[in-house]
Design a protein around this motif. Sequence first.
Motif, short mmCIF file in Angstrom:
data_model
loop_
_atom_site.label_atom_id
_atom_site.label_comp_id
_atom_site.label_asym_id
_atom_site.label_seq_id
_atom_site.Cartn_x
_atom_site.Cartn_y
_atom_site.Cartn_z
N LYS B 50 26.28 -20.05 -15.65
CA LYS B 50 26.09 -21.39 -15.08
C LYS B 50 26.31 -21.36 -13.56
N ASP B 51 25.40 -21.99 -12.84
CA ASP B 51 25.46 -22.05 -11.38
C ASP B 51 25.50 -20.66 -10.73
N GLU B 52 24.90 -19.70 -11.41
CA GLU B 52 24.80 -18.34 -10.83
C GLU B 52 23.33 -17.96 -10.69
N VAL B 53 23.09 -17.00 -9.78
CA VAL B 53 21.73 -16.50 -9.58
C VAL B 53 21.72 -14.98 -9.70
N GLY B 101 21.38 -23.50 -8.70
CA GLY B 101 20.77 -22.19 -8.82
C GLY B 101 19.25 -22.31 -8.76
N ARG B 102 18.70 -23.34 -9.44
CA ARG B 102 17.25 -23.49 -9.51
C ARG B 102 16.62 -23.63 -8.11
N TYR B 103 17.36 -24.25 -7.20
CA TYR B 103 16.88 -24.41 -5.83
C TYR B 103 16.54 -23.07 -5.19
N PHE B 104 17.33 -22.05 -5.57
CA PHE B 104 17.16 -20.74 -4.90
C PHE B 104 16.09 -19.86 -5.55
N ALA B 129 25.75 -19.49 -7.05
CA ALA B 129 24.81 -20.30 -6.27
C ALA B 129 25.55 -21.21 -5.31
N LYS B 130 26.86 -21.35 -5.51
CA LYS B 130 27.68 -22.18 -4.62
C LYS B 130 28.45 -21.29 -3.66
N LEU B 134 22.76 -17.83 0.55
CA LEU B 134 22.23 -18.87 1.43
C LEU B 134 20.82 -18.45 1.81
N PRO B 135 19.92 -19.42 2.03
CA PRO B 135 18.51 -19.06 2.27
C PRO B 135 18.33 -18.38 3.62
N LEU B 136 17.45 -17.36 3.62
CA LEU B 136 17.14 -16.66 4.87
C LEU B 136 16.07 -17.41 5.64
#
Lengths: 354, 354
Positions: B50-53, B101-104, B129-130, B134-136
């Motif tokens: 959960k909440d992991e990528v 997570g889905r955002y990433f 994911a928290k 972070l997005p590049l």
Amino acid sequence: MVGLQVDQIAQELTRGQLPIPEKMTAVVLDAYTGVEALRVEQRPVPKPGKDEVLVKMAASPINPSDLAVLEGHYGFKLTPPIVPGGEGSGMVVAVGPGMIGRYFLGKRVACLNQGKGDGMWAEYVVTSAKGGVLPLNKAISLEQGAMSFVNPLTASTFLEIAQKCGHKAIVLTAAASSLGQMVNRLFRSAGLQVINIVRRDAQVEFLKEQGASVVLNSSKANFEEQLRDLCHQHDSHLAFDAVAGKMTGQLLTALPEHSKVIIYSALSREAVEASPSQIIFEDKAIDGFWLGPYISKKNLLQILRMWRRAQRLMLTELKSTIRAEIPLQEAKQAVKDYLDHMTGGKILLKPSYS
Amino acid sequence: MVGLQVDQIAQELTRGQLPIPEKMTAVVLDAYTGVEALRVEQRPVPKPGKDEVLVKMAASPINPSDLAVLEGHYGFKLTPPIVPGGEGSGMVVAVGPGMIGRYFLGKRVACLNQGKGDGMWAEYVVTSAKGGVLPLNKAISLEQGAMSFVNPLTASTFLEIAQKCGHKAIVLTAAASSLGQMVNRLFRSAGLQVINIVRRDAQVEFLKEQGASVVLNSSKANFEEQLRDLCHQHDSHLAFDAVAGKMTGQLLTALPEHSKVIIYSALSREAVEASPSQIIFEDKAIDGFWLGPYISKKNLLQILRMWRRAQRLMLTELKSTIRAEIPLQEAKQAVKDYLDHMTGGKILLKPSYS
């Protein structure tokens, strides 16, 4: 041998007939090489300048900070020969020009060496009317009053620092010292726990008899483990350290994350040793404390409030035990005795006045 | 040997046809005994909770903090075997339950090892994911992006700390490191002076060629005197120290009264040594800095603002020089090479993917 006669001086001052001699007895340090560089000499009685007062001394203690001065380890280091003595008591018998000095004339005062001139181990001392003297509470003897500044204000400040950051428990090294005893009484009154560290079993017993509940002997094998357990148990994040050297690192390791060790003396005379991992990864810091600059950051009102509070507690929480009163002429031997046995009460040096 | 194919993965993700293998290549540390305890093995690809990528890795640098991890000197110390690697870059190829997570999913990301699980020296990594990704920024290559966290955010934070307290000049040890070079560029842009300390003449030349105006060699005889003069001349009251040991004490002595040394690494692997007199009488303090906890005290908005600012500078002030790109399989030798020569550009470890 007669000590300071306050009533007689007051009468003579009132009549304008107080005789101030040309010469006085003073203890002099010739070099920053320790007690052997001490001697007693006759020197001119100094004259007060603007905003200065001349104090006829009653008593002056030997403090650990005086020992640091003798060895050249203290923050002040004037060119020798110097008169040592960090604090004392007496009566203001003459003043230089300026309103502030006049206020003190004829008053019983506590004196503090501010590092700008000679210290208190002399019959007469010139000091600043702005911060070098403060009036003694009537209920306080000149003997107790001689120890008004260094220990009482340090103990008061430790409590102020601990309370300001919401600490409920602190660690204290060299805890059987006069200052240590004061800190224990003051913190107990305020409802804060002290985790005491001493070096000998006799000191453990001594502090426990005085009501301390937690006392550790640092020479025991399981000291570090015990200290760690106690720091975590009492959630103590602050230590006041008078030892430095390896002790600072031991304290840092024993304290939980987000802690600070405040070094205020270096009785071990050794360099601070500490693990960088503790500092980097556990958010632990090392800081210093020196009474003079700490207090001089306060404004006059804050200082007087602190002074009055401390004077009020001088017969209880902030009282010093006096082990011996020694004539000024015997200062060298008195310092040697103190070096041999630094706990168990203060040694006061007292001028005799013939 | 083919590296991470971002476009291909993006297409496969869109079609829902991305194959994730059962097994992967990873570097493993068997005990906290240094580089010799490293080996490469095949292990199962981890699954995001959960909440992991799940990140398919592109590159991961060897940082000084990774060396500290190998030797057991770092703040995190999970039970081995562990996968080392403090940061890296890659693409999110799968996510566990949870909105964040889905955002990433399908995004190029920088990843940070938060000390709760395995690190980045592997083909696949599961991270939170928290805060773990972070997005590049689009303009940043995966190679540069692999070094987005540790050095750029440390340099940014040093500037933040210095500016917050109004410092105009700082002292920096190990100044020829990748971080040191960044700090120099960043502080120069902001108009702050850096007094650089290195250990070799070649490093003095190197930093001066890069535009540093003040660089001292700590192995020279008059180093302490020169450092003292420069600290007073530039009124520098803050040092960032990556060396610890005796260096911390030398810095403390050289700085004027009311100064602080912030230790952020311990390359000397030696205990901090410092004079208690400096700490007590000159109001000097020793503090620590660890990036992770420092950043985690900020709120999400503050973190994103800091991240965006740092990403914007990744092609200029916060750019890292890359010395070599080495296949993950050769990690052990790469770490040895880095140990032999820690300045002169970063070594990147890159999975090959057959």
